[in-house]
Write an enzyme that holds these catalytic residues in place. Structure first.
Site, PDB file in Angstrom:
ATOM      1  N   ASP A  26       9.680  -3.885  -5.546  1.00 27.25           N
ATOM      2  CA  ASP A  26       9.525  -2.757  -4.615  1.00 27.25           C
ATOM      3  C   ASP A  26       8.815  -3.135  -3.325  1.00 27.25           C
ATOM      4  O   ASP A  26       8.164  -2.297  -2.695  1.00 27.25           O
ATOM      5  CB  ASP A  26       8.779  -1.597  -5.297  1.00 27.25           C
ATOM      6  CG  ASP A  26       9.560  -1.014  -6.463  1.00 27.25           C
ATOM      7  OD1 ASP A  26      10.795  -1.059  -6.427  1.00 27.25           O
ATOM      8  OD2 ASP A  26       8.925  -0.528  -7.417  1.00 27.25           O
ATOM      9  N   GLU A  27       8.954  -4.382  -2.914  1.00 27.36           N
ATOM     10  CA  GLU A  27       8.299  -4.832  -1.685  1.00 27.36           C
ATOM     11  C   GLU A  27       9.279  -5.411  -0.670  1.00 27.36           C
ATOM     12  O   GLU A  27       8.873  -6.006   0.325  1.00 27.36           O
ATOM     13  CB  GLU A  27       7.207  -5.857  -2.003  1.00 27.36           C
ATOM     14  CG  GLU A  27       6.028  -5.269  -2.764  1.00 27.36           C
ATOM     15  CD  GLU A  27       4.886  -6.259  -2.926  1.00 27.36           C
ATOM     16  OE1 GLU A  27       4.920  -7.303  -2.233  1.00 27.36           O
ATOM     17  OE2 GLU A  27       3.979  -5.995  -3.733  1.00 27.36           O
TER      18      GLU A  27
END
Length: 287
Positions: free
Chosen positions: A232-233
């Site tokens: 999720d980055e």
């Protein structure tokens, strides 16, 4: 010989005077009509230039291969450009991976069937059977690949093979609730779009709505981003939020969030399909 070409040119290079003029002059030499042009320069310290240019060539004697060869030699190499041209006569193929939640899948399929999403969808892959019948209604092949701790690597290899056999240009994770391995991600660099049910970087990982409720936030959101090895980055394409209050329970946040997820995902996918996104490090330029 290509007689009618519409291309979308994306450029990233060191900033300097005259870049737009050099590109425009090159296209003019080949009789191109520039339909749209957008550009962005970072601050002088970083000194990076980005541009998206849409052009049309009609009844030209030059082939696509020759056009690109000449552009590389006369413009791109001298100006140290990273660049690509995508052509509108190539309709992108979008593979979808999904688990049990249907709202993002339905949004994609409805937009596709209505003609608002200009892609082909050669397959849907899922680690659950729940959405097989729904996918079948749209006439799209559904592949069930159940994943557990013991077979994850094997199922990922099968998924990669299915996607490659379908000649998919990119992949959308429409709430696919599995973490992809570095091997999978590296097979499709910059070509996997995920929808995360949080306004990243807040509440990455699992159960973001519950975590948002526990934290007592006043905004919830969703994020469409490219997938990287860091959970999720990856580079963010699109985000949106909705206001909430102490009156909202976790289920309320989930219902509100699903609407945001659908809208954010479709905007992110359309931006990718229309070649409006340039990835630069862990950021994006979205024209």
């Amino acid at each position: 010989m290509q007689t009618d070409i519409t291309g979308r040119l994306l450029i990233c290079c060191p900033d300097r005077p005259g870049i737009v003029a050099r590109v425009s002059q090159f296209l003019f030499t080949y009789g191109a009509n520039i339909l749209d042009a957008s550009q962005h320069s970072t601050d002088p310290k970083e000194g990076v230039f980005f541009m998206r240019m849409v052009f049309h060539l009609e009844n030209t004697a030059v082939t696509i291969a020759e056009l690109e060869k000449q552009f590389q030699e006369t413009v791109a190499t001298p100006l140290q450009m990273d660049w690509k041209i995508n052509y509108t006569n190539h309709r992108k193929k979008m593979a979808i991976m999904v688990s049990r939640y249907d709202h993002c899948l339905m949004e994609l399929l409805w937009r596709w069937r209505s003609g608002e999403l200009a892609v082909d969808i050669p397959l849907v892959i899922s680690n659950h059977e729940d959405l097989r019948q729904l996918t079948k209604v749209f006439g799209i092949p559904f592949h069930y690949l159940p994943v557990d701790a013991d077979n994850k690597a094997e199922k990922e290899k099968q998924a990669i093979q299915l996607i490659q056999d379908a000649n998919a240009d990119f992949i959308v994770l429409a709430r696919y609730m599995q973490i992809l391995s570095p091997s999978f991600v590296s097979t499709f660099p910059g070509k996997i779009i995920n929808i995360h049910h949080s306004f990243l970087p807040a509440f990455a990982g699992a159960n973001p709505y519950k975590n948002a409720y526990t934290r007592g936030v006043k905004l919830i959101g969703a994020t469409a981003h490219y997938v990287t090895d860091d959970l999720d980055e990856g580079p963010i394409i699109d985000q949106d939020v909705a206001r909430v209050s102490h009156r909202h329970a976790v289920n309320d946040l989930v219902m509100l969030g699903r609407d945001i997820e659908r809208q954010v995902l479709i905007r992110g996918v359309v931006a990718h399909v229309e070649d409006r996104v340039i990835i630069h490090g862990n950021k994006t330029i979205v024209f």
